[in-house]
Design a protein around this motif. Structure first.
Motif, mmCIF file in Angstrom:
data_model
loop_
_atom_site.group_PDB
_atom_site.id
_atom_site.type_symbol
_atom_site.label_atom_id
_atom_site.label_comp_id
_atom_site.label_asym_id
_atom_site.label_seq_id
_atom_site.Cartn_x
_atom_site.Cartn_y
_atom_site.Cartn_z
ATOM 1 N N UNK B 152 0.862 -1.239 -0.100
ATOM 2 C CA UNK B 152 0.055 0.110 0.195
ATOM 3 C C UNK B 152 0.845 1.216 -0.077
ATOM 4 N N UNK B 153 2.078 1.214 0.858
ATOM 5 C CA UNK B 153 2.949 2.391 0.792
ATOM 6 C C UNK B 153 3.660 2.745 -0.633
ATOM 7 N N UNK B 154 3.938 1.630 -1.175
ATOM 8 C CA UNK B 154 4.349 1.875 -2.499
ATOM 9 C C UNK B 154 3.295 2.420 -3.549
ATOM 10 N N UNK B 155 2.144 2.108 -3.451
ATOM 11 C CA UNK B 155 1.056 2.592 -4.233
ATOM 12 C C UNK B 155 0.758 3.885 -3.871
ATOM 13 N N UNK B 156 0.551 4.104 -2.570
ATOM 14 C CA UNK B 156 0.200 5.534 -2.064
ATOM 15 C C UNK B 156 1.215 6.088 -1.422
ATOM 16 N N UNK B 157 2.274 6.488 -1.652
ATOM 17 C CA UNK B 157 3.322 7.130 -0.927
ATOM 18 C C UNK B 157 2.822 8.390 -0.202
ATOM 19 N N UNK B 158 1.909 9.122 -0.835
ATOM 20 C CA UNK B 158 1.729 10.497 -0.179
ATOM 21 C C UNK B 158 0.581 10.344 0.924
ATOM 22 N N UNK B 159 -0.097 9.069 1.256
ATOM 23 C CA UNK B 159 -1.091 8.941 2.317
ATOM 24 C C UNK B 159 -0.264 8.338 3.709
ATOM 25 N N UNK B 160 -1.051 8.549 4.579
ATOM 26 C CA UNK B 160 -0.815 7.820 5.876
ATOM 27 C C UNK B 160 -0.895 6.238 5.611
ATOM 28 N N UNK B 161 0.108 5.585 6.480
ATOM 29 C CA UNK B 161 0.016 3.997 6.532
ATOM 30 C C UNK B 161 -1.507 3.429 6.431
ATOM 31 N N UNK B 162 -2.044 3.994 7.320
ATOM 32 C CA UNK B 162 -3.382 3.685 7.551
ATOM 33 C C UNK B 162 -4.583 3.690 6.430
ATOM 34 N N UNK B 163 -4.480 5.074 5.865
ATOM 35 C CA UNK B 163 -5.096 5.627 4.744
ATOM 36 C C UNK B 163 -4.762 4.932 3.408
ATOM 37 N N UNK B 164 -3.390 4.439 3.197
ATOM 38 C CA UNK B 164 -3.039 3.807 2.130
ATOM 39 C C UNK B 164 -3.435 2.410 2.077
ATOM 40 N N UNK B 165 -3.688 1.657 3.237
ATOM 41 C CA UNK B 165 -3.940 0.419 3.419
ATOM 42 C C UNK B 165 -5.347 0.072 3.032
ATOM 43 N N UNK B 166 -6.215 1.404 3.391
ATOM 44 C CA UNK B 166 -7.676 1.335 3.286
ATOM 45 C C UNK B 166 -7.994 1.332 1.907
ATOM 46 N N UNK B 167 -7.261 2.364 1.271
ATOM 47 C CA UNK B 167 -7.460 2.748 -0.122
ATOM 48 C C UNK B 167 -7.193 1.275 -0.871
ATOM 49 N N UNK B 168 -6.059 0.690 -0.611
ATOM 50 C CA UNK B 168 -5.516 -0.448 -1.463
ATOM 51 C C UNK B 168 -7.035 -1.576 -1.202
ATOM 52 N N UNK B 169 -7.195 -1.764 0.175
ATOM 53 C CA UNK B 169 -8.465 -2.751 0.395
ATOM 54 C C UNK B 169 -9.626 -2.394 -0.567
ATOM 55 N N UNK B 170 -9.907 -0.985 -0.654
ATOM 56 C CA UNK B 170 -11.048 -0.858 -1.457
ATOM 57 C C UNK B 170 -10.930 -1.244 -2.840
ATOM 58 N N UNK B 171 -9.523 -1.093 -3.337
ATOM 59 C CA UNK B 171 -9.576 -1.465 -4.752
ATOM 60 C C UNK B 171 -9.414 -2.959 -4.873
ATOM 61 N N UNK B 172 -9.080 -3.665 -3.764
ATOM 62 C CA UNK B 172 -8.878 -5.087 -3.890
ATOM 63 C C UNK B 172 -10.223 -5.793 -3.777
ATOM 64 N N UNK B 173 -11.094 -5.163 -2.889
ATOM 65 C CA UNK B 173 -12.521 -5.502 -2.930
ATOM 66 C C UNK B 173 -13.285 -5.416 -3.985
ATOM 67 N N UNK B 174 -13.191 -4.289 -4.540
ATOM 68 C CA UNK B 174 -13.896 -3.978 -5.860
ATOM 69 C C UNK B 174 -13.462 -5.017 -6.773
ATOM 70 N N UNK B 175 -12.092 -5.117 -7.326
ATOM 71 C CA UNK B 175 -11.669 -5.888 -8.299
ATOM 72 C C UNK B 175 -12.008 -7.382 -8.080
ATOM 73 N N UNK B 176 -12.145 -7.770 -6.849
ATOM 74 C CA UNK B 176 -12.639 -9.031 -6.374
ATOM 75 C C UNK B 176 -13.838 -9.345 -6.481
ATOM 76 N N UNK B 177 -14.789 -8.186 -6.837
ATOM 77 C CA UNK B 177 -16.233 -8.347 -6.840
ATOM 78 C C UNK B 177 -16.774 -8.625 -5.370
ATOM 79 N N UNK B 178 -16.057 -8.326 -4.271
ATOM 80 C CA UNK B 178 -16.567 -8.441 -2.987
ATOM 81 C C UNK B 178 -17.699 -7.409 -2.689
ATOM 82 N N UNK B 179 -17.554 -6.317 -3.376
ATOM 83 C CA UNK B 179 -18.401 -5.227 -3.087
ATOM 84 C C UNK B 179 -19.847 -5.420 -3.835
#
Lengths: 408, 408
Positions: B152-179
């Motif tokens: 997550x830090x590599x993808x979102x270097x400008x976000x806080x650790x927590x925000x970066x992980x949350x944003x990556x989870x949103x992307x993973x859940x969306x792409x995996x059709x979990x949402x």
């Protein structure tokens, strides 16, 4: 010293004293998930010692419990044979083996004993080829411990989680000689003392040991050509290792058919998450013919029914009552620690290494000399400050070996 | 929905859609240490689905780094062959295989490229037998992802650790059709759409695909008897699985000797911790004869020198520019995600399953038909909203397949 500094020293002792890891050697490491901080210290020291590769297999208590909670009943006869076979291949290929203990001793306490015993049995069968390479010292190997929160909570139920873990760490570091000025030198000195003891006992050639104490009057015949061992061992690959950290015992192989009398346990036995207390058994011609316990008796009976060898002895070990672990006054619910607090016996499989020429002798030859065979090997404590041990010679004459739990 | 509820759904999709795990089946699971929360959800769902045993192999980035920092140079030609052999035995014995991805893509970015390439090569050689059982679909298998902090830090270097992980989870859940309202039904619908596409392309029997776009003018000949695949697959054990979660691509096997022209990458390639950017290569008679990159060029050249097959194509895949992952606008530095954002090619090993009768044909037969062989298989993106694809028939006539990155 900080906790991190002590943990690093434990990693160093594990690699350099426990394993004697050699440059170019591979290392197979098993550990509970909680122990990752020590895994990392060990991994670093292993590579510094020249390891070609460190492979760690981490186990998760939650995953183990999920199986008992959700898996179909048939599942409990399966074990990861492919993984154990792989491990055996690694050892045959020259890899060393380190286990980090510290798993929750009560993890399976509330699970169906039938499932627990079937899972243990399946695991024992599948793991046996790998285990034999270890117990026969084809390779250098060792066990050290990590103070997991679950283990600490069981030992110190009245303390906070943090205080319990801190207290268990103090006990682990002390018993592992990490708190000495020079832990590596302290281990060398300790090994010399244990070797002096085994040299003395091996020269005696006793026919049997006789244990007497409250509820105990037990004659343990020794196997033909038995060897006393203790402390550092030279593995067949030529590497000297300390297989148990800590270790205070000297031990040898009893005769599977020459054990008679009564014996009472002096500490509870923690087995597969169950606490078996106040074990009292009667041996006749080497075989346990009667066994009771004030708690955990049904688990004890299941264990004894594993196979014929589960009712016979595979090890007898002497530990003075003044040993540092005994002096701590703690019950660890963990064999590595508790067996080093008191003289003990083990039901089940004997160690080939505790017999002259044992690692190359045939199974028939070993059986003829009195070495027991079983899927299990379970130690339980029979020594205390009230127990005496005599050495009995072939001519029936005897001399004191221990009095009131101390070496004579 | 809480994070825990979505994580549980991802575990359910992994077991029931990804693997189609069958009652009584064993499961071998690999995961980064950070992914333990998902490992536990998957383990529970696997046992609920009737798994006999779930064995998880956790990998620790810190231990991997310790090797580069402290191990002797000779170490980097070793791999845990015993473990991979064990895994192959598990698969041969009927076990399913699930990988949780999400390792730090930049973990080895600062390490000696020579050590990295030797370690990768040793690993590829040792892992090959197990990998072939997977890629040939002897068993049901799948990959899902976990949002680790390092990724997550590599993808979102400008976000806080927590925000970066949350944003990556949103992307993973969306792409995996979990949402979606019903993720399992959403996957069934998606699989039907992908199968309609592969049925259409398989009926076309194109001789080649022609890619044109900025810096790209590439003719990719297809192998004799090539098969387009995508979405759910029926493994040889009869079980239908979704090997990649997410998956948006349809893909087939190019001809190892019939690829000619220029091609430019449209997204950076993250390989072994190095980011390789602006790849531009020229193919002649199937072979890469010239390759440049604006960053990571030396790593690219090392990869191409792995073996002869490393300079030839093993896969060509079509993904519309409007795919949900592409629409996210994110660069994941992770093949499972980035390859599903754009049409791509892979250098190296071809998939036997992408050839009629491929899983039972001899190596010679496959080579004759144009299927490439290599220790590597590395995908990189060549599609975008500016890239067109034509289908070329055997008679040289052509028709549009994609225009400006979308299906015609």
């Amino acid at each position: 010293m900080t906790h991190e500094a002590r943990l690093d020293l434990l990693g160093q002792v594990a690699v350099n004293v426990g394993l004697g890891l050699r440059p170019g050697q591979e290392l197979v490491l098993t550990a509970p998930l909680d122990a990752v901080p020590l895994v990392r210290r060990i991994t670093e020291h292993a590579y510094k010692a020249g390891a070609s590769l460190v492979t760690t297999l981490l186990s998760d208590d939650q995953a183990a419990l999920a199986r008992y909670q959700h898996a179909p009943t048939e599942a409990f006869d399966y074990a990861p044979a492919w993984l154990f076979k792989g491990m055996a291949e690694a050892y045959s290929g020259g890899a060393a083996r380190l286990a980090i203990g510290g798993d929750n001793p009560a993890l399976l306490a509330d699970q169906d004993p039938d499932k627990v015993s079937r899972a243990n049995r399946a695991r024992s069968v599948a793991y046996r080829p790998a285990l034999e390479l270890i117990t026969n010292f084809d390779i250098n190997w060792s066990i050290v411990s990590y103070a997991t929160p679950a283990w600490a909570a069981l030992m110190f139920p009245d303390l906070s989680a943090e205080a319990a873990v801190a207290k268990l760490w103090d006990a682990i570091f002390a018993a592992s000689r990490i708190d000495r000025d020079d832990p590596v030198a302290a281990w060398a000195e300790h090994n010399a003392a244990l070797h002096a003891r085994t040299t003395h006992l091996n020269a005696k050639r006793y026919d049997a040991l006789h244990f007497t104490g409250p509820g105990t009057d037990l004659r343990v015949g020794l196997s033909e050509g038995h060897l006393w061992l203790g402390g550092a061992e030279r593995a067949k690959n030529g590497i000297v290792c300390n297989p148990n950290i800590p270790s205070e015992e000297v031990f040898t192989t009893p005769h599977l058919a020459h054990v008679d009398g009564l014996v009472r346990s002096t500490k509870p036995l923690s087995y597969g998450g169950t606490l078996i207390q106040d074990i009292a058994v009667r041996f006749q011609d080497g075989r346990i013919v009667d066994a009771t316990a004030s708690a955990g008796q049904s688990v004890l009976h299941k264990v004894l029914d594993t196979d014929d060898g589960a009712r016979r002895l595979g090890e007898v070990a002497l530990v003075p009552n003044s040993s540092p672990i005994s002096a701590s006054g703690l019950l660890f619910y963990n064999t590595l620690y508790d067996e080093n607090a008191a003289s003990h016996i083990a039901i089940g499989q004997a160690y080939r290494t505790c017999l002259e020429g044992g690692t190359t002798a045939s199974d028939e030859e070993l059986a003829r000399r009195g070495a027991n065979t079983s899927l299990i090997h379970i130690d339980w404590m029979i020594g205390s400050g009230q127990v005496d041990v005599d050495g009995v010679r072939t001519d029936g004459s005897r001399e004191p070996v221990m009095r009131a739990g101390e070496w004579v």
